[in-house]
Scaffold this motif. Structure first.
Motif, PDB file in Angstrom:
ATOM      1  N   GLN A 272       0.473  -2.673   5.469  1.00 40.80           N
ATOM      2  CA  GLN A 272       1.831  -2.471   4.964  1.00 40.80           C
ATOM      3  C   GLN A 272       2.556  -1.394   5.770  1.00 40.80           C
TER       4      GLN A 272
ATOM      5  N   LYS B  27     -10.814  -2.550   1.341  1.00 38.51           N
ATOM      6  CA  LYS B  27      -9.821  -3.618   1.283  1.00 38.51           C
ATOM      7  C   LYS B  27      -8.449  -3.065   0.927  1.00 38.51           C
TER       8      LYS B  27
ATOM      9  N   GLN C   6      -5.089  -3.029   3.274  1.00 33.43           N
ATOM     10  CA  GLN C   6      -3.798  -3.543   2.831  1.00 33.43           C
ATOM     11  C   GLN C   6      -2.705  -2.476   2.998  1.00 33.43           C
TER      12      GLN C   6
END
Length: 233
Positions: free
Chosen positions: A168, A160, A164
């Motif tokens: 980004q 996870k 992320q």
């Protein structure tokens, strides 16, 4: 009068003890009947019989324990957990019975993948019977499954976090690409504009200067002409 009172009390006590004995016999018979039905895999009938036995004796451990086993066999682990816990609350429970109940409670938690709870239940079972190798084996298995569950959870959290971070970075790349596209468009727009050489630019500047000089000269002549006329009589 005292003798009558004592006699009355004696009679009441005798009736009370006889009543308890009859109820106990009825309770044990129902439990035996329930066990027979359980072995025949008639689980619904066994459940009803154990509940009847429990009505006869609310404090009895056996029907509660057997109800837990019945619900466990029906894969109703939530109800099984409830009855096993209920059975452990009896203050007069023997260590042997407590060990069996906690062992089965641990199995119930294990089925629900509640590994930490199953470990605690198995430990309680071993406190009552340290020589129970089956419980010891299940405890080791539950501990290994808990470790595997935690590793999997950590891996999921890592994935996870990586996702992320990747998102980004992708957003950052998109912003940079957008900025580069805008700069390239501006450069292309400037490139498509007509280009003027230095000589042409100089000629244009000289022409502008000459025009300005001519304009100033005409203004001076016009002003001089006005002054001259005013002085003539």
């Amino acid at each position: 009068m005292k003798i009558n009172k004592l006699y009355t009390i004696y009679i009441l006590m005798t009736l009370f003890l006889l009543s308890r004995q009859v109820n106990a016999q009825s309770d044990r018979k129902l439990i035996n009947d329930g066990n027979k039905l359980f072995k025949e895999n008639k689980l619904n009938e066994a459940e009803a019989t154990y509940l009847k036995a429990l009505e006869k004796n609310r404090s009895a451990v056996a029907p509660k324990y057997n109800l837990g086993n019945t619900y466990y066999s029906k894969n109703n682990f939530q109800e099984a957990e409830k009855w096993y816990k209920n059975a452990t609350e009896n203050k007069n429970i023997t260590k042997t019975d407590a060990s069996k109940i906690y062992h089965n409670l641990g199995n119930t938690y294990l089925q629900n993948k509640q590994y930490q709870e199953s470990i605690e239940a198995y430990k309680n079972a071993l406190l009552q019977n340290p020589k129970d190798n089956d419980t010891r084996y299940n405890l080791a298995y539950a501990q290994s499954m808990l470790k595997q569950q935690q590793n999997q959870k950590n891996k999921q959290n890592q994935n996870k976090d990586n996702k992320q971070e990747k998102d980004q970075q992708q957003n950052k790349n998109k912003e940079e690409q957008k900025k580069n596209d805008q700069e390239n468009q501006q450069k292309q727009s400037q490139k498509n504009k007509p280009q003027i050489s230095k000589e042409d630019a100089k000629k244009m500047l000289d022409a502008l200067n000459n025009d300005e000089k001519d304009t100033q000269k005409r203004k001076a002549q016009k002003a001089a002409s006005k002054i001259s006329i005013e002085k003539q009589w």
